[in-house]
Write an enzyme that holds these catalytic residues in place. Structure first.
Site, short mmCIF file in Angstrom:
data_model
loop_
_atom_site.label_atom_id
_atom_site.label_comp_id
_atom_site.label_asym_id
_atom_site.label_seq_id
_atom_site.Cartn_x
_atom_site.Cartn_y
_atom_site.Cartn_z
CG ASP A 1 55.86 -14.55 -97.97
OD1 ASP A 1 55.23 -15.56 -97.60
OD2 ASP A 1 56.95 -14.22 -97.48
CE LYS B 1 61.05 -15.82 -95.69
NZ LYS B 1 59.75 -15.15 -95.62
P1 NAP Z 1 61.31 -7.44 -90.38
O1 NAP Z 1 61.95 -7.48 -91.73
O2 NAP Z 1 62.14 -7.58 -89.17
O3 NAP Z 1 60.51 -6.02 -90.29
C1 NAP Z 1 59.89 -5.64 -89.09
C2 NAP Z 1 59.10 -4.33 -89.29
O4 NAP Z 1 58.43 -4.06 -88.05
C3 NAP Z 1 59.98 -3.11 -89.61
O5 NAP Z 1 59.26 -2.24 -90.46
C4 NAP Z 1 60.15 -2.47 -88.21
O6 NAP Z 1 60.36 -1.07 -88.25
C5 NAP Z 1 58.78 -2.74 -87.60
N1 NAP Z 1 58.82 -2.74 -86.13
C6 NAP Z 1 59.30 -3.72 -85.33
N2 NAP Z 1 59.18 -3.35 -84.03
C7 NAP Z 1 58.62 -2.11 -84.03
C8 NAP Z 1 58.23 -1.18 -83.01
N3 NAP Z 1 58.40 -1.48 -81.71
N4 NAP Z 1 57.65 0.00 -83.37
C9 NAP Z 1 57.47 0.29 -84.68
N5 NAP Z 1 57.81 -0.53 -85.70
C10 NAP Z 1 58.38 -1.71 -85.37
O7 NAP Z 1 60.17 -8.55 -90.24
P2 NAP Z 1 59.30 -9.24 -91.42
O8 NAP Z 1 60.04 -10.41 -91.93
O9 NAP Z 1 58.90 -8.18 -92.38
O10 NAP Z 1 58.04 -9.82 -90.61
C11 NAP Z 1 57.13 -8.94 -89.96
C12 NAP Z 1 55.98 -9.74 -89.37
O11 NAP Z 1 55.23 -10.37 -90.39
C13 NAP Z 1 56.40 -10.87 -88.40
O12 NAP Z 1 55.53 -10.84 -87.30
C14 NAP Z 1 56.18 -12.13 -89.21
O13 NAP Z 1 55.87 -13.26 -88.39
C15 NAP Z 1 54.98 -11.73 -90.05
N6 NAP Z 1 54.85 -12.50 -91.30
C16 NAP Z 1 53.69 -13.19 -91.53
C17 NAP Z 1 53.53 -13.90 -92.71
C18 NAP Z 1 52.26 -14.67 -92.96
O14 NAP Z 1 52.26 -15.57 -93.81
N7 NAP Z 1 51.16 -14.35 -92.30
C19 NAP Z 1 54.56 -13.92 -93.67
C20 NAP Z 1 55.73 -13.20 -93.41
C21 NAP Z 1 55.87 -12.48 -92.23
P3 NAP Z 1 61.85 -0.45 -88.42
O15 NAP Z 1 62.19 -0.54 -89.88
O16 NAP Z 1 61.70 0.95 -87.94
O17 NAP Z 1 62.76 -1.28 -87.56
#
Ligand code: NAP
Length: 280
Positions: A105, A69
């Site tokens: 999104d 992306k």
């Molecule tokens: P990302 O960029 O990898 O960000 C992940 C986030 O989760 C970061 O803030 C990270 O914190 C935090 N995190 C991960 N493991 C953690 C833990 N054990 N303890 C505390 N914080 C933790 O991922 P993303 O692309 O934003 O996606 C996040 C989620 O949203 C995914 O599950 C994805 O499937 C979902 N999503 C859903 C939709 C929808 O349409 N419903 C759309 C997009 C994404 P740090 O910064 O400290 O690492």
């Protein structure tokens, strides 16, 4: 559009898990459109060539997903406001021969809340858990809808700060320690972290401090009812799952490529849910 066959794609690496073909396939059938929506697995090394080749290829546009992306944002010739604010592109199309990129999104998140929790933004104080790519889109949506105060809470404070600095006033960065105090006047709590996903660690937060009128939204959609949403329901709060956002974010792309604004129906929701329950 008329001189191009109506073919669209979703491109990522890996791509087998994407539910987008189920969503767009349903709308193509529902509207009797002779078109297709195809998966393309493209590695990071091949992605720039894939995008450059699109102008000579068969596609009217497509979706871009993980991990491309941010690269797509740099490669398109023109961006919509949301993609510009978020710094990532998840939908591309052609306009007067130019390759355009958008990010749907933020639209999907807000449109879903409009449908299941109307009035959600009024006098809003939002607490956003997480500061990754999805959080950027959520904060953009919250700002567009003029939420009064947006707090980004993240395990890594520096990432929350980078995110809050991207946006204008009204967005602040916090560590998880601040959560109990922040929850006391939160009207909308949103989990944008990957915690709570099937097979991963659950998100365990004490929700007793939230006002009774608060809404809790989780953008994780597998499982549909995450531990956070179950806690919210147990506390008698309004709970909004992540599947609605996934369905609504697909609407603008379909409309651009195929010329019809599709509807998010309960039948579509059931079809995608059944597909998620089947697993990969
Ligand atoms: P990302 O960029 O990898 O960000 C992940 C986030 O989760 C970061 O803030 C990270 O914190 C935090 N995190 C991960 N493991 C953690 C833990 N054990 N303890 C505390 N914080 C933790 O991922 P993303 O692309 O934003 O996606 C996040 C989620 O949203 C995914 O599950 C994805 O499937 C979902 N999503 C859903 C939709 C929808 O349409 N419903 C759309 C997009 C994404 P740090 O910064 O400290 O690492």
């Amino acid at each position: 559009m008329a001189d191009r066959p109506l073919r669209a794609f979703v491109c990522g690496h890996p791509i087998a898990h994407s539910r987008s073909p189920v969503i767009h396939g349903y709308w193509l059938r529902q509207h009797g459109i002779e078109g297709s929506y195809e998966r393309r697995d493209v590695s990071p090394e091949q992605f720039a060539d894939f995008v450059r080749g699109l102008s000579d290829g068969p596609f009217v546009g497509g979706n871009i997903t993980i991990p491309h992306k941010e690269t797509a944002y740099k490669l398109v010739e023109q961006c919509d406001t949301a993609a510009e604010a978020i710094g990532a592109v998840n939908t591309i199309w052609f306009e007067d021969g130019r390759l355009c990129g958008g990010n749907t999104d933020a639209y999907g998140f807000a449109a879903n809340l409009d449908s299941v929790a109307p009035g959600w933004e009024g006098n809003g104080i939002a607490t956003v858990l997480g500061a990754g790519g999805a959080a950027r889109a959520i904060v953009q949506a919250l700002q567009q809808r003029e939420m009064q105060d947006i707090r980004v809470v993240n395990r890594t404070l520096s990432r929350a700060k980078v995110l809050s600095d991207r946006f204008d006033d009204g967005v602040s960065a916090h560590t998880l320690d601040a959560l109990p105090e922040l929850l006391s006047d939160t009207t909308l709590l949103i989990n944008t972290t990957s915690m709570g996903m099937a097979g991963g660690p659950p998100l365990q937060i004490e929700l007793s401090g939230l006002p009774d009128s608060a809404t809790v939204s989780d953008i994780v959609y597998a499982p549909l009812i995450t531990p956070l949403l179950r806690d919210a329901v147990d506390r008698g709060l309004k709970a909004v799952d992540g599947l609605g956002m996934l369905l609504h974010q697909a609407v603008p792309g379909f409309e651009r490529w195929f010329g019809v604004k599709p509807e998010v129906t309960s039948e579509l929701r059931e079809i995608v849910l059944a597909d998620l329950e089947k697993g990969h």
